[in-house]
Every structure is written in structure tokens, then in C-alpha cells.
Design an enzyme around this catalytic site. Structure first.
Site, PDB file in Angstrom:
ATOM      1  N   GLU A   1       0.826  -1.213   0.000  1.00 55.83           N
ATOM      2  CA  GLU A   1       0.000   0.000   0.000  1.00 55.83           C
ATOM      3  C   GLU A   1       0.862   1.268   0.000  1.00 55.83           C
ATOM      4  O   GLU A   1       0.399   2.337   0.403  1.00 55.83           O
ATOM      5  CB  GLU A   1      -0.956   0.010   1.208  1.00 55.83           C
TER       6      GLU A   1
ATOM      7  N   HIS B   1      -2.699   1.793   8.536  1.00 57.09           N
ATOM      8  CA  HIS B   1      -3.784   1.003   7.941  1.00 57.09           C
ATOM      9  C   HIS B   1      -3.930  -0.300   8.711  1.00 57.09           C
ATOM     10  O   HIS B   1      -2.945  -1.002   8.953  1.00 57.09           O
ATOM     11  CB  HIS B   1      -3.457   0.712   6.467  1.00 57.09           C
TER      12      HIS B   1
ATOM     13  N   HIS C   1      -6.999  -3.683   9.889  1.00 59.77           N
ATOM     14  CA  HIS C   1      -8.210  -4.424   9.530  1.00 59.77           C
ATOM     15  C   HIS C   1      -9.064  -4.674  10.780  1.00 59.77           C
ATOM     16  O   HIS C   1      -9.229  -5.831  11.188  1.00 59.77           O
ATOM     17  CB  HIS C   1      -7.834  -5.770   8.894  1.00 59.77           C
TER      18      HIS C   1
ATOM     19  N   GLU D   1     -16.857  10.941  23.373  1.00 61.72           N
ATOM     20  CA  GLU D   1     -15.520  11.455  23.028  1.00 61.72           C
ATOM     21  C   GLU D   1     -15.313  11.552  21.508  1.00 61.72           C
ATOM     22  O   GLU D   1     -14.444  12.284  21.043  1.00 61.72           O
ATOM     23  CB  GLU D   1     -14.430  10.564  23.623  1.00 61.72           C
TER      24      GLU D   1
ATOM     25  N   HIS E   1     -12.843  -3.969   3.886  1.00 62.87           N
ATOM     26  CA  HIS E   1     -11.396  -4.151   3.940  1.00 62.87           C
ATOM     27  C   HIS E   1     -10.797  -3.618   5.251  1.00 62.87           C
ATOM     28  O   HIS E   1     -10.200  -4.390   6.001  1.00 62.87           O
ATOM     29  CB  HIS E   1     -10.746  -3.466   2.725  1.00 62.87           C
TER      30      HIS E   1
END
Ligand code: 2HA
Ligand code: ZN
Length: 275
Positions: free
Chosen positions: A116, A140, A142, A170, A211
Site C-alpha cells: 500500500e 492502515h 483491519h 468522546e 477491507h
């Protein structure tokens, strides 16, 4: 200075380990990058090799010309980073055209930076500009509850933002700009990178449908904390939806406006619609 003795490298490794223990990084899932400070580059330069070839990034990030990044390796597992950092993470340099990178340290058993990399670098380019250089971390992961919601909520920024805000007081303070959503796309390329970095102009959080999640922040604590807060909120929403399909009561638009005034945050009107 030895690479593994520096605070930023220790923080990078700690985030990888924390993320794994949150169950956000099955197999080789997820990736992390950090835009190094000039002083940090100089402090570890004695460890750099200049023997590696320049390689195409797969996109152009002119705004990052000459910058150095610490990134996780493609196909590497977050759970292994703490055991063998040199084999699983690397430091890369971006060339003056913003189109190529070369590995200056790490990935000693071979390999490439994260698949990525285009998304990470395009997000860094947008965030460096919009935060006046303050944002340095792109992460990133999952996380299961955020992903679950992408099957049942409309894939719209205003729906995800409002639903996640409502699940914990919050939230609007932690991500006042809201959350962007990218519909399902093939990961790893320029196209999803362009769509994500477009959202990063407005948000620090971008959901990838079916994803995972991308977040941006100034340092490792804030960025990990943002991922953690969004996923916790998603978890509460999954629990609520699992109990019954509607809420008996919630935080109202009026409540959000009161909160914004008291906490001195600006909450965009587009997310304070009446339901
Ligand atoms: O395997 O998470 O998006 C790494 C990824 C790709
Ligand atoms: Zn992924």
C-alpha cells in the site's frame, strides 16, 4: 546512533505490536508508515546503505521529494516486527522527482515496502500540506467492527460519521472532521490511493469498504489512539445493532452542538442533520 535505540523506532515497533494484540493484523494484514524528521534522519544516517536501486513508487508524490520514511514490509507480519525489526520494516528515501524510492535500511532478508505504499505516500503528501507538516504517521489496519459496519450501513461519509459519533461522547472531540468512506476497490494500487488521499483532504479517517481503515496523525500515540477510538465506537454500534435494530435514545444534534461549544471544536453542519 543505533537504529533500534532511537525513540521513534521504538514507538513504531510498539505500535505494530499493540495493533497485533488488538487483533487488527491477521497474517500480513495492515501497514504503517512514518515520515521521519530531518534530525532523526541525521541521527541514524551512519546505518544507511546506498547500495539499493531506485524503484518506482507507482505514483507521483512531488510534495515528498527528498523525504525519508519508516515503513512496514510487503507481506510481513505485524506480530513479527518486535522479534526481528530489521527483517520486517525498512527506511526508504523518496527521490527528487517524487516518483521513485530506495531502501536505505532494513528488510535484510529481502523484500519491498508495503503493497500500500502508493496510498501511504499520497496520504502523507496531502497531510503534510494540510497540517503544515505536523502529521507524520499513516496507519492502515483491519479492525473487525468497522469492517462489519461496511456491510450494513450506507457507504456515505455523513452516515458513518454520525453513527460513529453517536456511539461515544468522546468521538466528535477525537475526530471532529468526521470519517470518509471509499466503496470497495482493488487494494494496492494508484486508484485506491488517489480516492483515499482525496478523502484525507477533509478527514483524518478513511474507511475502505469490506477491507479496513486508514488513519492519519501527528505522532504514534495520537494515530494509534484514533484507530482505537474509531474501532471502539464501531464495536459499540455493532453491539447496539445486535440487540435491536433501532436506538431508544441517543446523542442528538442539539447535544452535539452543546458539546462543540463547550469543547471548542468545530463540527461540520453536514453531519448534524435531523434524523
Ligand atoms: O496485506 O493490508 O491492504 C496488507 C494489507 C493490504
Ligand atoms: Zn489491508
Amino acid at each position: 546512533m543505533k537504529i533500534l535505540d532511537t525513540e521513534f523506532v521504538k514507538s513504531f515497533i510498539r505500535l505494530c505490536d499493540d495493533g497485533f494484540h488488538q487483533n487488527w493484523h491477521e497474517r500480513n494484514g495492515g501497514n504503517l508508515s512514518y515520515r521521519m524528521k530531518q534530525s532523526e534522519v541525521e541521527s541514524v544516517r551512519e546505518n544507511f546503505t546506498d547500495g539499493n536501486p531506485w524503484q518506482p513508487i507507482g505514483t507521483r508524490v512531488k510534495g515528498l521529494a527528498g523525504e525519508y520514511f519508516m515503513v512496514t514490509g510487503s507481506g510481513k507480519y505485524f506480530r513479527n516486527v518486535i522479534l526481528d525489526p530489521e527483517a520486517n520494516i525498512c527506511m526508504i528515501e523518496v527521490d527528487e522527482s517524487g516518483e521513485n524510492y530506495r531502501i536505505r535500511w532494513g528488510l535484510v532478508n529481502g523484500g519491498r515496502p508495503t503493497s500500500e505504499l502508493p496510498s501511504h505516500l499520497m496520504n502523507h503528501e496531502v497531510k503534510k500540506e494540510s497540517s503544515n507538516g505536523k502529521h507524520r504517521v499513516i496507519y492502515h489496519a483491519h479492525p473487525a467492527n468497522v469492517i462489519a459496519l461496511t456491510f450494513v450501513l450506507p457507504l456515505e461519509d455523513k452516515v458513518f460519521t454520525r453513527e460513529l459519533w453517536e456511539m461515544a461522547t468522546e468521538c466528535p472531540v477525537v475526530f471532529p472532521d468526521g470519517v470518509g468512506v471509499v466503496g470497495w476497490m482493488v487494494p494496492g494500487g494508484r486508484e485506491i490511493a488517489a480516492a483515499t488521499s482525496e478523502l484525507m483532504k477533509n478527514y483524518d479517517v478513511a474507511v475502505w469498504a469490506h477491507h479496513g481503515l486508514f488513519v492519519s496523525g501527528e505522532d504514534f500515540d495520537l494515530t494509534f489512539g484514533l484507530m482505537h477510538t474509531v474501532e471502539k465506537s464501531a464495536e459499540i454500534l455493532v453491539k447496539v445493532l445486535s440487540i435491536r435494530p433501532d436506538k431508544l435514545q441517543t446523542i442528538s444534534s442539539r447535544n452535539f452542538r452543546d458539546l462543540a461549544a463547550d469543547f471548542q471544536v468545530n463540527l461540520p453542519e453536514e453531519f448534524l442533520y435531523e434524523k
